[in-house]
Write a protein that holds these residues in place. Sequence first.
Motif, mmCIF file in Angstrom:
data_model
loop_
_atom_site.group_PDB
_atom_site.id
_atom_site.type_symbol
_atom_site.label_atom_id
_atom_site.label_comp_id
_atom_site.label_asym_id
_atom_site.label_seq_id
_atom_site.Cartn_x
_atom_site.Cartn_y
_atom_site.Cartn_z
ATOM 1 N N ASP A 75 0.952 -0.949 0.004
ATOM 2 C CA ASP A 75 0.014 0.160 0.120
ATOM 3 C C ASP A 75 0.940 1.093 -0.069
ATOM 4 O O ASP A 75 0.869 2.069 -0.958
ATOM 5 N N LEU A 76 1.820 1.415 0.996
ATOM 6 C CA LEU A 76 2.605 2.624 1.144
ATOM 7 C C LEU A 76 3.580 2.769 0.004
ATOM 8 O O LEU A 76 4.165 3.859 -0.249
ATOM 9 N N GLY A 77 4.023 1.451 -0.747
ATOM 10 C CA GLY A 77 4.959 1.751 -1.627
ATOM 11 C C GLY A 77 4.294 2.020 -2.949
ATOM 12 O O GLY A 77 5.122 2.639 -3.828
ATOM 13 N N PHE A 78 3.147 1.662 -3.178
ATOM 14 C CA PHE A 78 2.493 1.972 -4.445
ATOM 15 C C PHE A 78 1.040 2.547 -4.581
ATOM 16 O O PHE A 78 0.865 3.201 -5.789
ATOM 17 N N TYR A 79 0.421 2.560 -3.563
ATOM 18 C CA TYR A 79 -1.148 2.997 -3.637
ATOM 19 C C TYR A 79 -1.447 4.133 -2.704
ATOM 20 O O TYR A 79 -2.336 5.182 -3.338
ATOM 21 N N THR A 80 -1.025 3.942 -1.616
ATOM 22 C CA THR A 80 -2.004 5.000 -0.648
ATOM 23 C C THR A 80 -0.802 5.501 0.482
ATOM 24 O O THR A 80 0.334 4.639 0.471
ATOM 25 N N ASN A 81 -0.969 6.639 0.951
ATOM 26 C CA ASN A 81 -0.079 7.043 1.867
ATOM 27 C C ASN A 81 -0.719 6.604 3.384
ATOM 28 O O ASN A 81 -1.454 5.642 3.448
ATOM 29 N N ARG B 20 13.744 -0.890 1.285
ATOM 30 C CA ARG B 20 13.241 0.509 0.961
ATOM 31 C C ARG B 20 13.186 1.307 1.930
ATOM 32 O O ARG B 20 13.676 2.573 1.952
ATOM 33 N N ALA B 21 12.900 0.923 3.276
ATOM 34 C CA ALA B 21 12.903 1.862 4.331
ATOM 35 C C ALA B 21 14.191 2.320 4.917
ATOM 36 O O ALA B 21 14.369 3.287 5.573
ATOM 37 N N LEU B 22 15.079 1.224 4.536
ATOM 38 C CA LEU B 22 16.558 1.494 4.917
ATOM 39 C C LEU B 22 17.233 2.507 3.949
ATOM 40 O O LEU B 22 18.141 3.292 4.368
ATOM 41 N N THR B 23 16.668 2.754 2.675
ATOM 42 C CA THR B 23 17.211 3.667 1.688
ATOM 43 C C THR B 23 16.388 4.896 1.330
ATOM 44 O O THR B 23 17.190 5.929 0.534
ATOM 45 N N ASP B 24 15.344 4.819 1.610
ATOM 46 C CA ASP B 24 14.381 5.895 1.235
ATOM 47 C C ASP B 24 13.753 6.573 2.462
ATOM 48 O O ASP B 24 12.868 6.029 3.063
ATOM 49 N N PRO B 25 14.323 7.770 2.879
ATOM 50 C CA PRO B 25 13.737 8.450 4.255
ATOM 51 C C PRO B 25 12.425 8.509 4.158
ATOM 52 O O PRO B 25 11.695 8.436 5.329
ATOM 53 N N LEU B 26 11.822 9.192 3.051
ATOM 54 C CA LEU B 26 10.312 9.583 3.173
ATOM 55 C C LEU B 26 9.587 8.200 3.055
ATOM 56 O O LEU B 26 8.409 8.480 3.876
ATOM 57 N N PHE B 27 10.163 7.257 2.651
ATOM 58 C CA PHE B 27 9.285 5.919 2.501
ATOM 59 C C PHE B 27 9.277 5.523 4.066
ATOM 60 O O PHE B 27 8.052 5.066 4.891
ATOM 61 N N ALA B 28 10.683 5.599 4.697
ATOM 62 C CA ALA B 28 10.666 5.051 6.141
ATOM 63 C C ALA B 28 9.663 6.113 7.132
ATOM 64 O O ALA B 28 9.069 5.530 7.739
#
Length: 224
Positions: free
Chosen positions: A103-109, A143-151
Amino acid sequence: MLRLMPVGDSMTIGSAGEHTWRYRMWQHLDRTCGGPVTLVGPRETLYDKQADAPVSYAYAEPDFPRGHLAGWGEGWLHMAPLIADAVRGTRADVLLVALGLIDLGFYTNAEQTADNVRKFIAEARTANPRVAMALLPVIPNVRALTDPLFAEQVTLFNDLLAKTAVDLDTDRSPLLLAPLPPAYDTDLDTYDGTHPNPHGEHRIAATFADTLHEGWGLGEEYRF
């Protein structure tokens, strides 16, 4: 017969040749629950990476109840419309839910994903007003380790999931928030930074098993 339904994304459906955490969980509960237990769901297959479709029955150990509601690339958004029919059709007593990364990676916040959690819970209860649910936060991933906004979104969603579990918990249809698997390491517990290897399967099964044991007295503490 206690009927548990694993609900999840690619980490739950698994791919050809794997045991899956579903197998590890059933093996543990079958040994420790003190009564008959099974896994249920409208699906049974693994994901076949070569076919790019969930068509494989090539489990590393196929002799276990393989029912589930899990899909490669599916999240809360996708499962909320399906869960009522799945619960009704299988007479599930307990849902073991591991969703959110897709969800968080592709579809919804985070906030939208939390709204879909609430829809999922409401839909499940229309099919079984006494259904119990154990909810797993989004676990560590590359991804959470490399993308601060996603984390940040993962952290926010996990906080919202915890709040939702408290807000919607009832005596009739209890909710438990499982903790993140202790010491889960993307290098040691996954084969690609996201999907669990055999050790990671045990860690995910353990966090669900220990949650059921501590919260509802089901089974024993997980040993591996």
